[in-house]
Design a protein around this motif. Sequence first.
Motif, PDB file in Angstrom:
ATOM      1  N   ARG A  23       0.842  -1.201   0.000  1.00 20.88           N
ATOM      2  CA  ARG A  23       0.000   0.000   0.000  1.00 20.88           C
ATOM      3  C   ARG A  23       0.874   1.247   0.000  1.00 20.88           C
ATOM      4  NH1 ARG A  23      -4.584  -0.327   4.153  1.00 20.88           N
ATOM      5  NH2 ARG A  23      -5.171  -1.793   2.544  1.00 20.88           N
ATOM      6  N   LEU A  24       0.483   2.227  -0.809  1.00 25.23           N
ATOM      7  CA  LEU A  24       1.185   3.507  -0.905  1.00 25.23           C
ATOM      8  C   LEU A  24       0.193   4.655  -0.828  1.00 25.23           C
ATOM      9  CD1 LEU A  24       3.367   2.889  -4.102  1.00 25.23           C
ATOM     10  CD2 LEU A  24       4.222   3.035  -1.775  1.00 25.23           C
ATOM     11  N   LEU A  25       0.568   5.727  -0.170  1.00 24.98           N
ATOM     12  CA  LEU A  25      -0.152   6.990  -0.225  1.00 24.98           C
ATOM     13  C   LEU A  25       0.698   7.935  -1.060  1.00 24.98           C
ATOM     14  CD1 LEU A  25      -1.589   7.803   3.288  1.00 24.98           C
ATOM     15  CD2 LEU A  25      -2.780   7.955   1.116  1.00 24.98           C
ATOM     16  N   LEU A  26       0.092   8.541  -2.081  1.00 30.17           N
ATOM     17  CA  LEU A  26       0.851   9.366  -3.017  1.00 30.17           C
ATOM     18  C   LEU A  26       0.132  10.670  -3.305  1.00 30.17           C
ATOM     19  CD1 LEU A  26       1.384   6.265  -5.138  1.00 30.17           C
ATOM     20  CD2 LEU A  26       3.321   7.596  -4.328  1.00 30.17           C
ATOM     21  N   SER A  27       0.911  11.678  -3.667  1.00 31.10           N
ATOM     22  CA  SER A  27       0.314  12.964  -4.022  1.00 31.10           C
ATOM     23  C   SER A  27      -0.405  12.833  -5.366  1.00 31.10           C
ATOM     24  CB  SER A  27       1.382  14.049  -4.092  1.00 31.10           C
ATOM     25  OG  SER A  27       2.298  13.766  -5.128  1.00 31.10           O
ATOM     26  N   PRO A  28      -1.531  13.526  -5.516  1.00 35.67           N
ATOM     27  CA  PRO A  28      -2.292  13.432  -6.778  1.00 35.67           C
ATOM     28  C   PRO A  28      -1.683  14.335  -7.853  1.00 35.67           C
ATOM     29  CG  PRO A  28      -3.456  14.844  -5.263  1.00 35.67           C
ATOM     30  CD  PRO A  28      -2.229  14.333  -4.530  1.00 35.67           C
ATOM     31  N   THR A  29      -0.494  13.984  -8.260  1.00 39.94           N
ATOM     32  CA  THR A  29       0.267  14.751  -9.257  1.00 39.94           C
ATOM     33  C   THR A  29       0.836  13.774 -10.282  1.00 39.94           C
ATOM     34  OG1 THR A  29       2.317  14.490  -8.003  1.00 39.94           O
ATOM     35  CG2 THR A  29       0.973  16.441  -7.488  1.00 39.94           C
ATOM     36  N   PRO A  30       1.316  14.275 -11.400  1.00 30.28           N
ATOM     37  CA  PRO A  30       1.980  13.372 -12.351  1.00 30.28           C
ATOM     38  C   PRO A  30       3.144  12.618 -11.704  1.00 30.28           C
ATOM     39  CG  PRO A  30       1.486  15.450 -13.423  1.00 30.28           C
ATOM     40  CD  PRO A  30       1.157  15.631 -11.954  1.00 30.28           C
ATOM     41  N   ARG A  31       3.876  13.271 -10.811  1.00 34.30           N
ATOM     42  CA  ARG A  31       4.979  12.594 -10.118  1.00 34.30           C
ATOM     43  C   ARG A  31       4.454  11.467  -9.234  1.00 34.30           C
ATOM     44  NH1 ARG A  31       8.057  12.960  -5.245  1.00 34.30           N
ATOM     45  NH2 ARG A  31      10.229  12.424  -5.650  1.00 34.30           N
ATOM     46  N   GLY A  32       3.342  11.710  -8.522  1.00 36.20           N
ATOM     47  CA  GLY A  32       2.743  10.663  -7.682  1.00 36.20           C
ATOM     48  C   GLY A  32       2.294   9.476  -8.515  1.00 36.20           C
ATOM     49  N   ALA A  33       1.699   9.739  -9.671  1.00 36.40           N
ATOM     50  CA  ALA A  33       1.264   8.652 -10.560  1.00 36.40           C
ATOM     51  C   ALA A  33       2.465   7.863 -11.071  1.00 36.40           C
ATOM     52  CB  ALA A  33       0.460   9.225 -11.727  1.00 36.40           C
ATOM     53  N   ARG A  70      -8.156  14.298  -8.287  1.00 39.71           N
ATOM     54  CA  ARG A  70      -7.332  15.255  -7.544  1.00 39.71           C
ATOM     55  C   ARG A  70      -8.178  16.219  -6.727  1.00 39.71           C
ATOM     56  NH1 ARG A  70      -2.126  18.358  -9.611  1.00 39.71           N
ATOM     57  NH2 ARG A  70      -1.751  19.497  -7.703  1.00 39.71           N
ATOM     58  N   MET A  71      -7.794  16.352  -5.474  1.00 36.20           N
ATOM     59  CA  MET A  71      -8.385  17.356  -4.595  1.00 36.20           C
ATOM     60  C   MET A  71      -7.223  17.933  -3.790  1.00 36.20           C
ATOM     61  SD  MET A  71     -11.489  17.065  -1.890  1.00 36.20           S
ATOM     62  CE  MET A  71     -12.733  17.071  -3.174  1.00 36.20           C
ATOM     63  N   THR A  94     -10.311  10.866  -3.420  1.00 36.03           N
ATOM     64  CA  THR A  94     -11.333  11.558  -2.627  1.00 36.03           C
ATOM     65  C   THR A  94     -12.307  12.357  -3.484  1.00 36.03           C
ATOM     66  OG1 THR A  94      -9.779  13.374  -2.287  1.00 36.03           O
ATOM     67  CG2 THR A  94      -9.904  11.716  -0.560  1.00 36.03           C
ATOM     68  N   ARG A  95     -12.601  11.860  -4.657  1.00 34.35           N
ATOM     69  CA  ARG A  95     -13.591  12.513  -5.529  1.00 34.35           C
ATOM     70  C   ARG A  95     -14.681  11.512  -5.883  1.00 34.35           C
ATOM     71  NH1 ARG A  95     -11.992  17.555  -7.752  1.00 34.35           N
ATOM     72  NH2 ARG A  95     -14.216  17.656  -8.169  1.00 34.35           N
ATOM     73  N   SER A  96     -15.484  11.149  -4.890  1.00 38.14           N
ATOM     74  CA  SER A  96     -16.526  10.144  -5.127  1.00 38.14           C
ATOM     75  C   SER A  96     -17.606  10.632  -6.081  1.00 38.14           C
ATOM     76  CB  SER A  96     -17.154   9.705  -3.804  1.00 38.14           C
ATOM     77  OG  SER A  96     -17.748  10.805  -3.155  1.00 38.14           O
ATOM     78  N   GLU A  97     -17.716  11.938  -6.256  1.00 38.53           N
ATOM     79  CA  GLU A  97     -18.719  12.454  -7.184  1.00 38.53           C
ATOM     80  C   GLU A  97     -18.277  12.324  -8.640  1.00 38.53           C
ATOM     81  OE1 GLU A  97     -15.918  15.911  -6.822  1.00 38.53           O
ATOM     82  OE2 GLU A  97     -16.603  14.324  -5.502  1.00 38.53           O
ATOM     83  N   ARG A  98     -17.033  11.991  -8.863  1.00 41.17           N
ATOM     84  CA  ARG A  98     -16.505  11.825 -10.218  1.00 41.17           C
ATOM     85  C   ARG A  98     -16.262  10.347 -10.486  1.00 41.17           C
ATOM     86  NH1 ARG A  98     -11.940  16.253 -11.616  1.00 41.17           N
ATOM     87  NH2 ARG A  98     -13.402  17.752 -12.458  1.00 41.17           N
ATOM     88  N   LEU A  99     -17.306   9.654 -10.891  1.00 41.57           N
ATOM     89  CA  LEU A  99     -17.173   8.232 -11.191  1.00 41.57           C
ATOM     90  C   LEU A  99     -16.551   8.040 -12.575  1.00 41.57           C
ATOM     91  CD1 LEU A  99     -20.552   6.882  -9.810  1.00 41.57           C
ATOM     92  CD2 LEU A  99     -18.294   6.806  -8.745  1.00 41.57           C
ATOM     93  N   PRO A 100     -15.641   7.093 -12.691  1.00 42.41           N
ATOM     94  CA  PRO A 100     -15.008   6.875 -13.990  1.00 42.41           C
ATOM     95  C   PRO A 100     -15.982   6.278 -14.991  1.00 42.41           C
ATOM     96  CG  PRO A 100     -14.279   5.229 -12.426  1.00 42.41           C
ATOM     97  CD  PRO A 100     -15.138   6.196 -11.670  1.00 42.41           C
ATOM     98  N   LYS A 101     -15.797   6.656 -16.221  1.00 44.56           N
ATOM     99  CA  LYS A 101     -16.647   6.159 -17.296  1.00 44.56           C
ATOM    100  C   LYS A 101     -15.774   5.987 -18.536  1.00 44.56           C
ATOM    101  CE  LYS A 101     -20.548   7.630 -20.089  1.00 44.56           C
ATOM    102  NZ  LYS A 101     -21.469   8.725 -20.381  1.00 44.56           N
ATOM    103  N   ALA A 102     -15.790   4.785 -19.109  1.00 42.58           N
ATOM    104  CA  ALA A 102     -15.006   4.538 -20.321  1.00 42.58           C
ATOM    105  C   ALA A 102     -15.538   5.428 -21.443  1.00 42.58           C
ATOM    106  CB  ALA A 102     -15.077   3.073 -20.719  1.00 42.58           C
ATOM    107  N   GLN A 103     -14.630   6.081 -22.130  1.00 40.28           N
ATOM    108  CA  GLN A 103     -14.986   6.972 -23.228  1.00 40.28           C
ATOM    109  C   GLN A 103     -14.464   6.401 -24.535  1.00 40.28           C
ATOM    110  OE1 GLN A 103     -13.429  10.883 -22.456  1.00 40.28           O
ATOM    111  NE2 GLN A 103     -13.867  10.722 -20.282  1.00 40.28           N
ATOM    112  N   HIS A 104     -14.978   6.915 -25.605  1.00 38.61           N
ATOM    113  CA  HIS A 104     -14.476   6.559 -26.929  1.00 38.61           C
ATOM    114  C   HIS A 104     -14.093   7.859 -27.631  1.00 38.61           C
ATOM    115  CE1 HIS A 104     -15.557   2.350 -26.581  1.00 38.61           C
ATOM    116  NE2 HIS A 104     -16.634   2.758 -25.959  1.00 38.61           N
ATOM    117  N   PRO A 105     -12.890   8.380 -27.313  1.00 34.54           N
ATOM    118  CA  PRO A 105     -12.483   9.663 -27.886  1.00 34.54           C
ATOM    119  C   PRO A 105     -12.218   9.548 -29.385  1.00 34.54           C
ATOM    120  CG  PRO A 105     -10.681   8.682 -26.679  1.00 34.54           C
ATOM    121  CD  PRO A 105     -11.878   7.800 -26.465  1.00 34.54           C
ATOM    122  N   GLY A 106     -12.294  10.675 -30.027  1.00 37.28           N
ATOM    123  CA  GLY A 106     -11.996  10.730 -31.455  1.00 37.28           C
ATOM    124  C   GLY A 106     -10.532  10.425 -31.714  1.00 37.28           C
ATOM    125  N   THR A 107     -10.220  10.142 -32.957  1.00 43.47           N
ATOM    126  CA  THR A 107      -8.847   9.768 -33.315  1.00 43.47           C
ATOM    127  C   THR A 107      -7.853  10.897 -33.088  1.00 43.47           C
ATOM    128  OG1 THR A 107      -9.273  10.368 -35.609  1.00 43.47           O
ATOM    129  CG2 THR A 107      -9.574   8.057 -35.002  1.00 43.47           C
TER     130      THR A 107
END
Length: 147
Positions: A23-33, A70-71, A94-107
């Motif tokens: 288990r890791l706790l990380l900052s919600p930044t590109p570096r944390g990812a 990110r919060m 900590t963003r439970s109001e933002r549920l992930p949803k698979a998208q189909h972005p344009g090319t």
Amino acid sequence: MSDVNQETAAAPAELPRPARNFRLLLSPTPRGARLARLLSTEQLRSWGLLSDAATHVIAELAANAATHGRMPGRNFQLTLNVVGDTPRVEVTDTRSERLPKAQHPGTEEESGRGLLIVAALADRWGVSSDAVPRKTVWAELTVPVGD
């Protein structure tokens, strides 16, 4: 008496592999990812369960947590639970109001394919609600045991 000796001499049953946790706790930044991907990949390697699919799933889920979950002032958590040869990757933010949803972005779109990649590589994935305001996005993969 010889029957007893034959039974005793039989090969012992293979013991189940122990459950392993990380288990890791990380900052919600590109570096944390990036750290989530690097450190958890090394942990899987130490357990003999390294795979490109697991690395990609971890990278996508961690990047999503750092970008969409990110919060300010709140970290995200990455957890690896392994039972047998099946790692379960969990990323909690900590963003439970933002549920992930698979998208189909344009090319021409440069992003938006993360959950499509997770769905293609994982055996199972989903979202679970935790105590408000948290949510956990998880994925399970079957990984061949390394030598």
